[in-house]
Structure formats: C-alpha cells, structure tokens
Write a protein that holds these residues in place. Structure first.
Motif, PDB file in Angstrom:
ATOM      1  N   GLY A 138      68.737 -63.507  78.552  1.00 56.63           N
ATOM      2  CA  GLY A 138      69.781 -63.634  77.782  1.00 56.63           C
ATOM      3  C   GLY A 138      70.970 -63.590  77.386  1.00 56.63           C
ATOM      4  N   THR A 139      71.544 -61.967  78.067  1.00 52.70           N
ATOM      5  CA  THR A 139      72.815 -61.385  77.919  1.00 52.70           C
ATOM      6  C   THR A 139      73.873 -62.443  78.703  1.00 52.70           C
ATOM      7  OG1 THR A 139      72.610 -59.549  79.426  1.00 52.70           O
ATOM      8  CG2 THR A 139      71.610 -59.190  77.222  1.00 52.70           C
ATOM      9  N   ASN A 140      75.118 -61.490  79.078  1.00 49.73           N
ATOM     10  CA  ASN A 140      75.905 -61.830  80.025  1.00 49.73           C
ATOM     11  C   ASN A 140      75.858 -61.728  81.173  1.00 49.73           C
ATOM     12  OD1 ASN A 140      76.825 -63.925  78.243  1.00 49.73           O
ATOM     13  ND2 ASN A 140      79.141 -62.002  78.475  1.00 49.73           N
ATOM     14  N   PHE A 141      74.973 -60.003  80.892  1.00 48.72           N
ATOM     15  CA  PHE A 141      74.741 -59.568  82.061  1.00 48.72           C
ATOM     16  C   PHE A 141      73.509 -60.003  83.009  1.00 48.72           C
ATOM     17  CE2 PHE A 141      71.627 -55.894  83.763  1.00 48.72           C
ATOM     18  CZ  PHE A 141      72.464 -55.718  84.686  1.00 48.72           C
ATOM     19  N   GLY A 142      72.713 -60.178  82.759  1.00 45.96           N
ATOM     20  CA  GLY A 142      71.983 -60.897  82.460  1.00 45.96           C
ATOM     21  C   GLY A 142      71.112 -62.388  83.719  1.00 45.96           C
ATOM     22  N   ILE A 143      72.560 -63.124  82.875  1.00 46.14           N
ATOM     23  CA  ILE A 143      72.760 -63.738  83.437  1.00 46.14           C
ATOM     24  C   ILE A 143      73.627 -64.392  84.747  1.00 46.14           C
ATOM     25  CG2 ILE A 143      74.480 -66.394  83.308  1.00 46.14           C
ATOM     26  CD1 ILE A 143      72.948 -67.030  81.113  1.00 46.14           C
ATOM     27  N   ILE A 144      74.971 -62.813  84.482  1.00 45.78           N
ATOM     28  CA  ILE A 144      75.563 -63.009  85.932  1.00 45.78           C
ATOM     29  C   ILE A 144      73.955 -62.337  87.132  1.00 45.78           C
ATOM     30  CG2 ILE A 144      76.802 -60.860  87.279  1.00 45.78           C
ATOM     31  CD1 ILE A 144      78.450 -61.033  84.175  1.00 45.78           C
ATOM     32  N   ILE A 145      73.384 -61.254  87.128  1.00 44.39           N
ATOM     33  CA  ILE A 145      72.684 -61.186  87.544  1.00 44.39           C
ATOM     34  C   ILE A 145      71.936 -61.991  88.353  1.00 44.39           C
ATOM     35  CG2 ILE A 145      70.378 -59.687  88.085  1.00 44.39           C
ATOM     36  CD1 ILE A 145      72.815 -58.295  88.263  1.00 44.39           C
ATOM     37  N   SER A 146      70.821 -62.841  87.215  1.00 41.06           N
ATOM     38  CA  SER A 146      70.687 -64.030  87.581  1.00 41.06           C
ATOM     39  C   SER A 146      71.188 -65.107  88.879  1.00 41.06           C
ATOM     40  CB  SER A 146      69.925 -64.492  86.446  1.00 41.06           C
ATOM     41  OG  SER A 146      69.958 -64.580  85.598  1.00 41.06           O
ATOM     42  N   PHE A 147      72.969 -65.626  88.923  1.00 40.67           N
ATOM     43  CA  PHE A 147      73.527 -66.137  89.700  1.00 40.67           C
ATOM     44  C   PHE A 147      73.663 -65.218  91.051  1.00 40.67           C
ATOM     45  CE2 PHE A 147      74.108 -68.882  86.276  1.00 40.67           C
ATOM     46  CZ  PHE A 147      73.679 -69.931  86.701  1.00 40.67           C
ATOM     47  N   ILE A 148      73.908 -63.717  90.998  1.00 41.47           N
ATOM     48  CA  ILE A 148      73.846 -63.509  91.833  1.00 41.47           C
ATOM     49  C   ILE A 148      73.152 -63.310  93.183  1.00 41.47           C
ATOM     50  CG2 ILE A 148      73.619 -60.501  93.257  1.00 41.47           C
ATOM     51  CD1 ILE A 148      75.981 -60.406  90.775  1.00 41.47           C
ATOM     52  N   THR A 149      71.654 -63.463  92.181  1.00 40.10           N
ATOM     53  CA  THR A 149      70.334 -63.287  92.655  1.00 40.10           C
ATOM     54  C   THR A 149      69.927 -64.893  93.552  1.00 40.10           C
ATOM     55  OG1 THR A 149      69.161 -61.938  91.262  1.00 40.10           O
ATOM     56  CG2 THR A 149      67.875 -63.143  92.416  1.00 40.10           C
ATOM     57  N   LEU A 150      70.545 -66.185  92.489  1.00 39.95           N
ATOM     58  CA  LEU A 150      70.716 -67.111  93.804  1.00 39.95           C
ATOM     59  C   LEU A 150      71.629 -67.290  94.314  1.00 39.95           C
ATOM     60  CD1 LEU A 150      70.067 -69.516  90.695  1.00 39.95           C
ATOM     61  CD2 LEU A 150      68.213 -69.185  91.713  1.00 39.95           C
ATOM     62  N   THR A 151      72.707 -66.889  94.591  1.00 37.38           N
ATOM     63  CA  THR A 151      73.642 -66.805  95.613  1.00 37.38           C
ATOM     64  C   THR A 151      72.703 -66.154  96.630  1.00 37.38           C
ATOM     65  OG1 THR A 151      76.008 -66.984  94.056  1.00 37.38           O
ATOM     66  CG2 THR A 151      76.192 -66.460  96.127  1.00 37.38           C
ATOM     67  N   ALA A 152      72.965 -64.961  96.360  1.00 36.12           N
ATOM     68  CA  ALA A 152      72.386 -64.356  97.557  1.00 36.12           C
ATOM     69  C   ALA A 152      70.888 -65.505  97.876  1.00 36.12           C
ATOM     70  CB  ALA A 152      71.416 -62.818  97.115  1.00 36.12           C
ATOM     71  N   ILE A 211      73.038 -77.650  87.638  1.00 33.35           N
ATOM     72  CA  ILE A 211      73.221 -75.458  88.036  1.00 33.35           C
ATOM     73  C   ILE A 211      73.044 -75.431  89.446  1.00 33.35           C
ATOM     74  CG2 ILE A 211      74.474 -73.672  87.913  1.00 33.35           C
ATOM     75  CD1 ILE A 211      76.503 -74.779  86.049  1.00 33.35           C
ATOM     76  N   THR A 212      71.497 -75.167  88.071  1.00 29.76           N
ATOM     77  CA  THR A 212      70.654 -74.994  89.107  1.00 29.76           C
ATOM     78  C   THR A 212      69.334 -75.880  90.142  1.00 29.76           C
ATOM     79  OG1 THR A 212      68.720 -75.247  87.167  1.00 29.76           O
ATOM     80  CG2 THR A 212      68.913 -72.593  87.048  1.00 29.76           C
ATOM     81  N   GLY A 213      69.695 -76.914  89.398  1.00 35.24           N
ATOM     82  CA  GLY A 213      69.605 -77.588  90.468  1.00 35.24           C
ATOM     83  C   GLY A 213      69.998 -77.427  91.880  1.00 35.24           C
ATOM     84  N   THR A 214      71.244 -77.462  91.914  1.00 35.17           N
ATOM     85  CA  THR A 214      72.094 -77.485  92.552  1.00 35.17           C
ATOM     86  C   THR A 214      71.914 -76.413  93.704  1.00 35.17           C
ATOM     87  OG1 THR A 214      73.627 -78.913  91.877  1.00 35.17           O
ATOM     88  CG2 THR A 214      74.265 -77.636  93.484  1.00 35.17           C
ATOM     89  N   PHE A 215      71.191 -74.942  92.647  1.00 30.88           N
ATOM     90  CA  PHE A 215      71.898 -74.074  93.274  1.00 30.88           C
ATOM     91  C   PHE A 215      70.089 -73.891  94.489  1.00 30.88           C
ATOM     92  CE2 PHE A 215      74.343 -71.534  91.380  1.00 30.88           C
ATOM     93  CZ  PHE A 215      74.566 -70.265  92.400  1.00 30.88           C
ATOM     94  N   LEU A 216      68.836 -74.573  93.850  1.00 29.30           N
ATOM     95  CA  LEU A 216      67.303 -74.741  94.982  1.00 29.30           C
ATOM     96  C   LEU A 216      67.489 -75.851  95.739  1.00 29.30           C
ATOM     97  CD1 LEU A 216      65.228 -75.324  91.437  1.00 29.30           C
ATOM     98  CD2 LEU A 216      65.011 -73.179  92.937  1.00 29.30           C
ATOM     99  N   THR A 217      68.806 -76.859  95.784  1.00 27.11           N
ATOM    100  CA  THR A 217      68.645 -77.645  96.768  1.00 27.11           C
ATOM    101  C   THR A 217      69.305 -76.976  97.817  1.00 27.11           C
ATOM    102  OG1 THR A 217      69.096 -79.221  95.466  1.00 27.11           O
ATOM    103  CG2 THR A 217      69.930 -79.552  97.717  1.00 27.11           C
TER     104      THR A 217
END
Lengths: 235, 260
Positions: free
Chosen positions: B228-242, B129-135
C-alpha cells in the motif's frame, strides 16, 4: 576477398567442418563442391555469420566478421531453399528487403528478365518452387554488392531461366565481382566456374581449376573426375 | 530494430488472431460493464480473467510467432542487420500488438461507459498496466523457450508448462507451504513469495487497490502495509520490470550464440 582460417564447427556430436583453410581472391567464380552433408552450406553460412564457428577466423574484405553485421552490406546471398513468409505478396517482400538494405531500381530489370510481372501481387505461399526461386534471384541480384554467394541457384529453374541465370552470373563476373556458388549440377559448374573448391569430410580436399582437377584424377571429363574423388574416398 | 518491429507488428495486425483477441476483450468489457453496472465488481472479474488469460495468450502467441516466422528470420539474418535487433524487433512486435489488443479491447468499452468521470480510473489503469507488464513478461519468456528449443512440439510443451507452473502450481505450492509452517511467522516469506511470481504480484497489486482488501484479514493488513505504501509500489514495479528485462537480456544473449 574472403579468408577463412582453421574453421571448426560441430553440430552436437556431428563434426561438420574440421579445420578449413580457404582464401578466395578478388574477382571470378568459385564453385564449392562436395557430397551431401560435406559442410558446403555450413561453410557458406559461417561466412554470412548465420552459423557461429567453434574455432577459426573469417575475414571478408579485410574485416573480421566476428561481432559485426555491417560487412553483410557487401554480400548478396541466395539461400538454398527459398522459404519466405507465406502471407506476404511478392511486391511487398521486394519493397521490404529494399527498405531494410538500401534503395535500388535494379529489381525492375530483373523482374522483367525473369518474367515475374504476373506474380507481383500474388502471395508467396501460393507460388511454385521455380517461381519462388526466381523471386529469390531477384532479391539477391538487385543489390550491387562486390561478393555474391549462391547456394544451389539452379533449383527448380526451367531451361530458359537457367540460361538467363548463367548470363546474369557472367555479367556480374564481368563487373569484377567475386561469386561463390554451390551446386550439384556438374554441367552448370563446369560451364560457369573459374575455380573449384572441393570439400570432403569437413576439409578442403582440392582447390584449383577444372583442368588441374582432371589432371590430378586422370579422368577425361569433369563429371568423372568428381566421381572418382568420391569413389576413391568412400570405397 | 524499429524496421523489424514495424514489419512484425504489421504482419500480426493482418493476422486473424489479433482481431479475435481484440474482439474477445471488447465483448468481455461490454458484457461486464453494461450488464453488471457495478464498476468495482467488473474490475475484479476483469482482473481474474486478465491474470490467467494474458500470460497464457502471451506464451502461446510468442512461441507460435517465433516458430511461424522462422523463414522470415532466416531471410533477415542474411541481411546487414544485428541479431539483437532482429529478435528484439520481433519480440516487441508481438508484445506490443498483444498489449494493444488488450488496451483497446478493454479501454473502448470503458470510455463509452464514462470512465473518465468515475473514480475507478486508477484501478482500471492499474489493471491495464499490469496486463501490459504480464504480456511483456510472458512473451519474453516464450521467446526464450522457442530460442532454446528447435523442436516445435517441445517448445509448445514447455511454454504451456511454464504458464501452468506460474499461474496454477505456484499458488498451490505457496499455499501448502503457508499451511505447513503456519506456526511460524510467515509475513516476510509470503511477501517474498508473492514478489517472485509476476502473476501473484499483479493480482496482489490490483486487489490492494480495491476496497475488498479488507477481506484479506491479517495477511491483508501486512500486505497493505507493504504494497500500500509508495515504497511497496515502487519495489513491485521494479520487480515487474526485472521480470521483463531478464528474459529480454537472455533473448539477446541466446540469439547471439545460435546457429541458423
């Protein structure tokens, strides 16, 4: 058909068009002439929406072209230099363009007309300049649009193909279409065009028939009339 | 847009480079899994390769494709198509074909290895997933650079520079700042710093999923508390999406103003 009002375009510091006003009526062949770098291609590309004008409005068939792409369904455009993706085959390119625009069967007739059958399975990168131009012509004429824009259609064509092209243009005109042509081959222009639009230094210098141009410049033939405009303005 | 996407994708699938890229991942996956036998180590090695290589390939491929398909683009511009769909179609064509090479190249060896029976499936999925995001991110950035630079050489230069900046220089500067201000509390700063660079963010996300995050010490603990928390994961994916959306929006904006 096409109305251009107060069109301005600058590329960097180079002012290419400075206030072009032009209205092209329905039906007939209009030749856009002018010296190299006078802004002919820029003018045509503005009409096609490929160049975004700094100022001015353009309407095609009553619709403003700003933020609009549907009006291009009504235009067939032949680009100046036939640059195609080199790894595609001729057949694939024709199929792709049909897929992107609309289905048509005209291409078969045009392929026969320009004798392109032996090249259909060749890659576009391996074709000669003249053959590429023929492919370009097929792509342009296969759709039955009311406005046809041809940028240097004669480039690289052999004499037989040139005759066929002229016949093709006349046939389209007979259907009541509007055709805009640019060319540096004066005999070609003289033969086909109904009206001349002469661009000089980013403005329309002259618009009218060939006879009017000859009278205006007091020259007996068309080629000298054009040459006299150029020498008068550059000498 | 889907038609353009189809043709760009098809065009790339016929190009040799897609297969070289795919073959590279296949080889990497096979070597790491079948000669190593330790799954979590294999994932870490893969992570290190992906974190550096995916952005590099994404930028270079993106810039190269844009410049090489200039003629195709001009042909399309004269057709009744919206500019945004032409460029988005091309962008997605490149990004999806690269992502597919990555996912198939690594996925096939893993499936043969028996991934579905192992516990590493989540680590591995996160890796993909992160690989795809980076691409997606780096191809979009590459398209931005290419759209803004008519000159090919300049475009390539900026693309390499961008990669160097985010993959190497950023970490260096970040570390220097941390050392210089070590007397101050740096938890928040390092969190924000990690969030702002998609490469660092991806690396942290994967590392924290693995057991070795314990090795990161106090910082690791702070990170784990956040990421590690769900909150952190969500924020991280929001950042990647941004990071994907902002460059894509600029592609649309830029392409509308450009002359061809």
């Amino acid at each position: 058909m096409v109305t251009i009002e107060n069109l301005h375009k600058k590329f960097g510091k180079n002012q290419v068009l400075s206030g072009v006003n032009l209205s092209i009526t329905n039906g007939g062949i209009f030749a856009v002439l002018g010296p190299n770098g006078s802004g002919k291609t820029t003018l045509i590309k503005s009409v096609l929406g490929m160049v975004i004008p700094d100022k001015g409005t353009i309407t095609v068939l009553g619709n403003s072209i700003k933020k609009n792409s549907d009006y291009r369904h009504k235009i067939d455009y032949l680009p100046q230099i036939a640059n195609f993706p080199s790894n595609l085959r001729v057949k694939e390119l024709i199929k792709m363009i049909k897929d992107l625009r609309k289905p048509t069967n005209e291409d078969e007739r045009l392929i026969k007309l320009f004798k392109l059958e032996p090249f259909l399975n060749k890659k576009l990168g391996n074709l000669s300049g003249g053959t590429k131009q023929k492919v370009n012509l097929v792509l342009t004429f296969m759709f039955d649009s009311p406005l046809i824009i041809l940028d240097e259609p004669t480039t690289g064509l052999d004499p037989i193909s040139l005759i066929r092209l002229k016949d093709l243009i006349h046939a389209e005109k007979a259907k009541g279409k509007t055709i805009i042509v640019t060319s540096h081959i004066m005999s070609f222009v003289e033969e086909i065009s109904d009206e001349i639009v002469f661009i000089l230094e980013g403005e329309i210098y002259f618009k009218g028939s060939i006879t009017e141009l000859k009278n205006k410049t007091n020259q007996p033939d068309f080629e000298h009339a054009i040459a006299s405009i150029l020498t008068e303005n550059h000498a | 847009m889907l038609k353009i996407l189809k043709y760009s994708f098809y065009d790339l699938m016929r190009s040799r480079w897609s297969y070289v890229y795919l073959a590279f991942y296949l080889l990497l996956g096979i070597v790491l899994l079948f000669l190593n036998n330790d799954l979590s180590k294999a994932v870490i090695t893969l992570m290190n390769v992906i974190i550096i290589l995916v952005p590099l390939i994404g930028t270079i491929f993106g810039v190269m494709y844009y410049y090489n398909s200039k003629e195709f683009t001009e042909l399309l511009l004269a057709q009744p198509l919206k500019r945004s769909s032409i460029f988005l179609g091309q962008y997605l064509g490149v990004a999806l074909s690269l992502s597919m090479s990555l996912i198939l190249g690594l996925g096939i060896p893993f499936i043969f290895y028996g991934l579905f029976k192992s516990n590493a499936i989540w680590d591995f999925s996160l890796l993909l997933i992160t690989g795809t995001f980076l691409t997606l991110i780096f191809t979009a950035l590459a398209f931005n650079i290419a759209l803004s630079n008519e000159n090919k050489i300049k475009g390539f230069g900026y693309a390499i520079l961008l990669w160097l900046l985010l993959a190497v220089v950023y970490d260096g500067l970040f570390l220097m700042t941390l050392i210089m201000f070590e007397d101050y509390p740096l938890d928040k700063l390092s969190l924000v710093g990690t969030m702002l660079n998609p490469i660092d963010l991806s690396r942290t996300l994967i590392l924290l999923k693995l057991d070795i995050s314990a090795l990161l010490g106090y910082t690791g603990a702070v990170f784990k508390q956040f990421f590690g928390t769900n909150f952190g994961i969500i924020i991280s994916f929001i950042t990647l999406t941004a990071w994907v959306l902002l460059p894509v929006l600029r592609i649309i904006y830029k392409s509308k103003k450009k002359d061809f």
